[in-house]
Design an enzyme around this catalytic site. Structure first.
Site, mmCIF file in Angstrom:
data_model
loop_
_atom_site.group_PDB
_atom_site.id
_atom_site.type_symbol
_atom_site.label_atom_id
_atom_site.label_comp_id
_atom_site.label_asym_id
_atom_site.label_seq_id
_atom_site.Cartn_x
_atom_site.Cartn_y
_atom_site.Cartn_z
ATOM 1 N N TYR A 20 0.865 -1.186 0.000
ATOM 2 C CA TYR A 20 0.000 0.000 0.000
ATOM 3 C C TYR A 20 0.892 1.223 0.000
ATOM 4 O O TYR A 20 1.793 1.335 0.838
ATOM 5 C CB TYR A 20 -0.873 -0.028 1.254
ATOM 6 C CG TYR A 20 -1.778 1.166 1.442
ATOM 7 C CD1 TYR A 20 -2.866 1.376 0.605
ATOM 8 C CD2 TYR A 20 -1.558 2.080 2.470
ATOM 9 C CE1 TYR A 20 -3.719 2.462 0.790
ATOM 10 C CE2 TYR A 20 -2.404 3.161 2.666
ATOM 11 C CZ TYR A 20 -3.480 3.348 1.823
ATOM 12 O OH TYR A 20 -4.325 4.419 2.024
ATOM 13 N N ASP B 39 9.260 2.751 -0.251
ATOM 14 C CA ASP B 39 8.204 3.375 0.542
ATOM 15 C C ASP B 39 8.437 2.996 2.002
ATOM 16 O O ASP B 39 8.135 1.884 2.437
ATOM 17 C CB ASP B 39 6.831 2.899 0.061
ATOM 18 C CG ASP B 39 5.702 3.537 0.861
ATOM 19 O OD1 ASP B 39 5.970 4.064 1.959
ATOM 20 O OD2 ASP B 39 4.554 3.496 0.387
ATOM 21 N N LYS C 264 4.608 8.949 9.106
ATOM 22 C CA LYS C 264 4.460 8.403 10.458
ATOM 23 C C LYS C 264 5.520 8.897 11.462
ATOM 24 O O LYS C 264 5.365 9.969 12.013
ATOM 25 C CB LYS C 264 4.390 6.885 10.391
ATOM 26 C CG LYS C 264 3.185 6.429 9.516
ATOM 27 C CD LYS C 264 2.862 4.996 9.666
ATOM 28 C CE LYS C 264 1.858 4.488 8.647
ATOM 29 N NZ LYS C 264 0.450 4.642 9.037
HETATM 30 N N1 HOZ Z 1 -3.407 3.465 6.737
HETATM 31 C C1 HOZ Z 1 -3.667 2.683 7.920
HETATM 32 C C2 HOZ Z 1 -3.767 1.255 7.566
HETATM 33 N N2 HOZ Z 1 -2.556 0.709 7.127
HETATM 34 C C3 HOZ Z 1 -4.897 3.125 8.654
HETATM 35 C C4 HOZ Z 1 -4.713 4.465 9.236
HETATM 36 C C5 HOZ Z 1 -5.797 4.858 10.217
HETATM 37 O O1 HOZ Z 1 -6.912 4.353 10.152
HETATM 38 O O2 HOZ Z 1 -5.516 5.718 11.042
#
Ligand code: HOZ
Length: 430
Positions: A142, A237, A270
């Protein structure tokens, strides 16, 4: 009706599905999402006052735990000086310098506000720099929800059974080639037939959106060689792995195994924001010359390099750069995975786990999966039962089998022991 259930009902009236990011809705595991009221250190409390040991850490950023005093102090000071100026600040230069200092593959970095934005911009830069259109990604990886990357993207898409999002026209993804993760034959073949058209290969080096699956060293090595031979760029990534698995990020782990290894472009999010909306992409000065205002590849953002977010990120990076930080974090994370593995063994439940630095994953399977299809075949029902059992015991794991877990510096040996004890009692009943 419980307070969490009441809030969820109310949320669904004003927010689609009651959440601002799909995985939070607990659709994969069923039940009622917990509405979090506050967090401190390794713990979160929901709207009913129930306390949880937190292994999500805001899906990665909270590497120091919640409310670290030095970070809180930096954020409060920065907020007093102003929330946003839409003009350059010294602090964003400091953060850029700090990222570059720890990641030798990067000479320049552009700060943005989310991992999606960083991934999307990295692809645009790779296409602009090479003059090519095709990009290669891998099933289960992803890279944010930009249209061109939203193909077989694991995580939320896997949870809801739509490999590719609706609303993405076929023409938009016609240049996105999707291959199996860790499949050497497929990457050889695609370069043999289309190598001269490929702008970049983008990979999550440790895929955290299909739980926790490592790109094998020979796979990464071969992609590097193929990119070099064909003039394509290799994009790491590291939104999840960046400053999370090591101070030098996942690329430093691969450099240990492949001497001299470096990706061309890196994407961060992050941890570099410490819980504030901040992300980045970086590469060599030469490739960055293509980016506006220097070159023709456009990218911009009102909140890019936001002064409060950069203060949060800088204070976080300062703490994690202290000697011994990753050794302690890695050891604690390893002890969690070892404890869970032992608990499952005692209960006679097939279980495998893995970790790097403060990131971990586990599967109800007998072997660690190497790609998305194998992840999809692991025992989802058992994961869901385990998730709810652990939640009832006050342990908050990611509410989907496709997500990695995160340990912070605030987790103590006692937290790990309590988690393993909870797992032993849950698995004994599972
Ligand atoms: N992008 C996250 C899952 N891999 C979820 C982020 C969220 O819901 O805060």
């Amino acid at each position: 009706m419980s307070t969490n259930a009441q809030l969820f009902e109310r949320a669904q009236l004003s927010i689609p599905g009651g959440v601002n990011s799909p995985v939070r809705a607990f659709r994969a595991v069923g039940g009622t999402p917990r509405f979090i009221a506050r967090a401190q250190g390794a713990y979160m409390w929901d709207a009913e006052g129930a306390k949880y040991i937190d292994y999500i850490g805001s899906w990665g950023p909270m590497i120091l735990g919640h409310g670290h005093p030095a970070v809180l102090d930096a954020v409060l000071k920065a907020a007093h000086d102003g929330f946003s100026f839409g003009a350059p600040t010294e602090r964003e230069v400091e953060l850029a310098e700090e990222i570059i200092r720890h990641v030798p593959s990067i000479e320049q970095v552009r700060l943005v506000s989310s991992g999606t934005e960083a991934g999307m911009s990295a692809i645009r830069l790779a296409r602009g720099a090479t003059g090519r259109s095709k990009i290669v990604k891998f099933e289960g990886c992803y890279h944010g929800h930009a249209d061109a990357l939203l193909v077989k993207a694991g995580s939320g898409l896997a949870t809801f059974g739509h490999p590719t999002s609706a609303g993405v026209p076929a023409e938009v993804v016609q240049h996105t080639l999707v291959l199996e993760y860790n499949n050497l034959e497929q990457i050889e073949e695609v370069f043999k037939t289309q190598g001269h058209e490929i702008a970049c290969v983008m990979i999550e080096p440790i895929a955290g959106n299909m739980n926790f699956v490592r790109a094998q060293v020979p796979f990464v090595k071969r992609i590097r060689e193929l990119c070099d031979q064909h003039g394509a760029l290799f994009v790491f990534d590291e939104v999840m792995t960046g400053f999370r698995v090591a101070l030098g990020s996942a690329q430093s782990v691969y450099t240990q195994a492949i001497p001299g290894f470096r990706p061309d472009i890196s994407v961060f999010g992050k941890v570099i924001g410490g819980g504030m909306p901040l992300a980045a992409f970086g590469t060599s000065r030469k490739i960055m010359q293509n980016l506006a205002p220097l070159g023709p590849v456009y990218q911009a953002g009102t909140l890019s390099g936001n002064p409060v977010a950069t203060a949060c990120g800088l204070a976080t990076l300062k703490e994690i750069s202290k000697p011994g930080f990753y050794e302690a974090l890695g050891a604690r994370t390893k002890s969690l995975v070892a404890g869970l593995t032992q608990a499952a063994k005692t209960a006679g439940v097939p279980f495998v786990g893995d970790s790097e630095g403060g990131m971990f994953g586990f599967f109800f399977a007998s072997e660690l999966p190497q790609n998305y299809n194998v992840v999809m075949a692991t025992d989802k029902e058992r994961f869901n039962r385990f998730f709810h059992g652990m939640l009832d015991c006050g342990v908050y794991l990611a509410p989907a089998l496709y997500e990695a877990g995160f340990v912070s510096a605030a987790h103590t040996d006692a937290d790990i022991a309590a988690t393993v004890a909870a797992a032993a009692s849950v698995l004994a009943k599972a």
